[in-house]
Design an enzyme around this catalytic site. Structure first.
Site, PDB file in Angstrom:
ATOM      1  N   ASP A  63       0.809  -1.227   0.000  1.00 55.68           N
ATOM      2  CA  ASP A  63       0.000   0.000   0.000  1.00 55.68           C
ATOM      3  C   ASP A  63       0.841   1.275   0.000  1.00 55.68           C
ATOM      4  O   ASP A  63       0.309   2.366   0.208  1.00 55.68           O
ATOM      5  CB  ASP A  63      -0.912   0.005   1.223  1.00 55.68           C
ATOM      6  CG  ASP A  63      -1.967  -1.083   1.171  1.00 55.68           C
ATOM      7  OD1 ASP A  63      -2.967  -0.901   0.452  1.00 55.68           O
ATOM      8  OD2 ASP A  63      -1.797  -2.118   1.845  1.00 55.68           O
ATOM      9  N   GLU A  68      -0.286   9.268   1.815  1.00 58.17           N
ATOM     10  CA  GLU A  68      -1.049  10.206   2.634  1.00 58.17           C
ATOM     11  C   GLU A  68      -1.311   9.656   4.028  1.00 58.17           C
ATOM     12  O   GLU A  68      -1.376  10.421   5.001  1.00 58.17           O
ATOM     13  CB  GLU A  68      -2.388  10.525   1.959  1.00 58.17           C
ATOM     14  CG  GLU A  68      -3.273  11.445   2.791  1.00 58.17           C
ATOM     15  CD  GLU A  68      -4.697  11.550   2.269  1.00 58.17           C
ATOM     16  OE1 GLU A  68      -5.218  12.674   2.227  1.00 58.17           O
ATOM     17  OE2 GLU A  68      -5.286  10.510   1.905  1.00 58.17           O
ATOM     18  N   ASP A  69      -1.433   8.345   4.153  1.00 56.93           N
ATOM     19  CA  ASP A  69      -1.751   7.765   5.455  1.00 56.93           C
ATOM     20  C   ASP A  69      -0.608   7.880   6.450  1.00 56.93           C
ATOM     21  O   ASP A  69      -0.808   7.696   7.652  1.00 56.93           O
ATOM     22  CB  ASP A  69      -2.152   6.293   5.292  1.00 56.93           C
ATOM     23  CG  ASP A  69      -3.508   6.141   4.639  1.00 56.93           C
ATOM     24  OD1 ASP A  69      -4.410   6.952   4.938  1.00 56.93           O
ATOM     25  OD2 ASP A  69      -3.670   5.213   3.829  1.00 56.93           O
ATOM     26  N   ARG A  88       1.438  -1.600   7.597  1.00 54.07           N
ATOM     27  CA  ARG A  88       1.783  -0.329   6.971  1.00 54.07           C
ATOM     28  C   ARG A  88       2.774   0.507   7.774  1.00 54.07           C
ATOM     29  O   ARG A  88       3.235   1.539   7.292  1.00 54.07           O
ATOM     30  CB  ARG A  88       0.515   0.475   6.689  1.00 54.07           C
ATOM     31  CG  ARG A  88      -0.478  -0.258   5.805  1.00 54.07           C
ATOM     32  CD  ARG A  88      -1.433   0.682   5.133  1.00 54.07           C
ATOM     33  NE  ARG A  88      -0.719   1.622   4.289  1.00 54.07           N
ATOM     34  CZ  ARG A  88      -1.283   2.700   3.742  1.00 54.07           C
ATOM     35  NH1 ARG A  88      -2.558   2.954   3.952  1.00 54.07           N
ATOM     36  NH2 ARG A  88      -0.574   3.520   2.995  1.00 54.07           N
ATOM     37  N   ARG A 133      -9.101   2.108  11.383  1.00 52.90           N
ATOM     38  CA  ARG A 133      -7.688   2.468  11.315  1.00 52.90           C
ATOM     39  C   ARG A 133      -7.286   3.574  12.299  1.00 52.90           C
ATOM     40  O   ARG A 133      -6.095   3.773  12.544  1.00 52.90           O
ATOM     41  CB  ARG A 133      -7.342   2.912   9.889  1.00 52.90           C
ATOM     42  CG  ARG A 133      -7.581   1.849   8.828  1.00 52.90           C
ATOM     43  CD  ARG A 133      -6.611   0.676   8.951  1.00 52.90           C
ATOM     44  NE  ARG A 133      -6.872  -0.368   7.976  1.00 52.90           N
ATOM     45  CZ  ARG A 133      -6.424  -0.363   6.731  1.00 52.90           C
ATOM     46  NH1 ARG A 133      -5.708   0.646   6.287  1.00 52.90           N
ATOM     47  NH2 ARG A 133      -6.691  -1.375   5.928  1.00 52.90           N
ATOM     48  N   HIS A 163     -11.894   5.272   5.070  1.00 49.25           N
ATOM     49  CA  HIS A 163     -11.384   6.480   5.713  1.00 49.25           C
ATOM     50  C   HIS A 163     -12.387   7.625   5.600  1.00 49.25           C
ATOM     51  O   HIS A 163     -13.214   7.655   4.684  1.00 49.25           O
ATOM     52  CB  HIS A 163     -10.088   6.944   5.026  1.00 49.25           C
ATOM     53  CG  HIS A 163      -8.893   6.089   5.288  1.00 49.25           C
ATOM     54  ND1 HIS A 163      -8.064   5.641   4.285  1.00 49.25           N
ATOM     55  CD2 HIS A 163      -8.378   5.601   6.451  1.00 49.25           C
ATOM     56  CE1 HIS A 163      -7.079   4.922   4.813  1.00 49.25           C
ATOM     57  NE2 HIS A 163      -7.257   4.877   6.124  1.00 49.25           N
ATOM     58  N   CYS A 250      -5.061  10.116  -1.632  1.00 49.55           N
ATOM     59  CA  CYS A 250      -4.192   9.133  -0.976  1.00 49.55           C
ATOM     60  C   CYS A 250      -2.779   9.134  -1.528  1.00 49.55           C
ATOM     61  O   CYS A 250      -1.841   8.705  -0.839  1.00 49.55           O
ATOM     62  CB  CYS A 250      -4.754   7.727  -1.141  1.00 49.55           C
ATOM     63  SG  CYS A 250      -6.450   7.488  -0.588  1.00 49.55           S
TER      64      CYS A 250
END
Length: 258
Positions: A63, A68-69, A88, A133, A163, A250
């Site tokens: 991923d 962005e996460d 992640r 998350r 999200h 993202c």
């Protein structure tokens, strides 16, 4: 054309086919096509006056293109997150390295979890999605970290999507593009909402760069609503990346610079 923006991006991992999925069924992902769409995305940002800089690749992290996460970037500070998916957390180091010359850094610490895709900034208001998350401790830490800079942080319930920024994103400081089936309009009180066409539930994700916008070509009915509002977004193909439960916001971290 806006100036004074940097976008951090990262190449598509060859293992994107093994991506984490929560709400979508797994379907085949064409890695070559995903990379082609990602390159188009970077070209579109450059056409909008953005300095696009790739951080170090993370080929072992499926991923990783959705960087962005890994962080939340504001004018005063960048918060390095602690993603809710254990798989992640190895993605963070290169993003932190890319942000260090550009921002003072803060971080979410255990037991808090935050995915950057759950953090929506509209002016001095910050909405953080309560999702699988992002947990309550993560929201509390965001509130504590951002309060000294004059931001308010509000937790928001999200249902039906991964999200918060799948359900709502900022068009400007006072206006959101939103899917009211996934986030309650009451939770976004005091902001004007442009709602997606009901036939396009995934259409609420738009990239804002100053007063310009980038949007996925897959949502023509919602695009018509945006055009009726006076927007003229730059369009890109992002349907292959969408199979990995990602969207246009993202794939970059936008940093405003003097």
């Amino acid at each position: 054309m806006p100036s004074g923006w940097i976008a951090l991006t990262r190449e598509v991992s060859p293992r994107i086919v093994e991506c984490e999925l929560v709400h979508l069924a797994r379907t085949p992902i064409d890695v070559g096509r995903a990379r082609s769409q990602h390159a188009e995305y970077e070209r579109a940002l450059r056409s909008m006056g953005v300095d696009v800089r790739r951080v170090a690749p993370a080929p072992d992290h499926p991923d990783a293109v959705f960087l962005e996460d890994a962080a939340v970037v504001l004018d005063e500070v960048a918060v390095i997150t602690r993603p809710g998916a254990l798989s992640r957390r190895g993605e963070l180091a290169a993003v932190e390295e890319g942000l260090r010359p550009l921002r003072k850094l803060a971080r979410i610490t255990e037991p808090g979890t935050v995915d950057g895709g759950d953090v929506l900034v509209a002016g001095r208001r910050v909405f953080v999605g309560r999702t699988s998350r992002t947990n309550e401790e993560g929201i509390t830490q965001m509130r504590r970290l951002l309060a000294p800079f004059g931001y308010t942080v509000e937790g928001v319930a999200v249902t039906g999507c991964l999200h918060l920024k799948s359900a709502a994103t900022a068009i400007d400081d006072a206006t959101l593009l939103a899917n009211p089936a996934w986030v309650s309009p009451e939770a976004l009180a005091a902001l004007e909402l442009v709602t997606v066409d009901p036939a396009e539930p995934m259409a609420a994700n738009i990239v804002r760069v100053g007063d310009r916008h980038l949007y996925a070509r897959s949502y023509p009915r919602t695009l018509d609503r945006l055009i009726a509002r006076g927007l003229s977004p730059t369009l890109v193909d992002a349907d292959e990346l969408a199979k990995a439960e990602g969207a246009v916001t993202c794939c970059s971290l936008l940093v405003r610079v003097p």
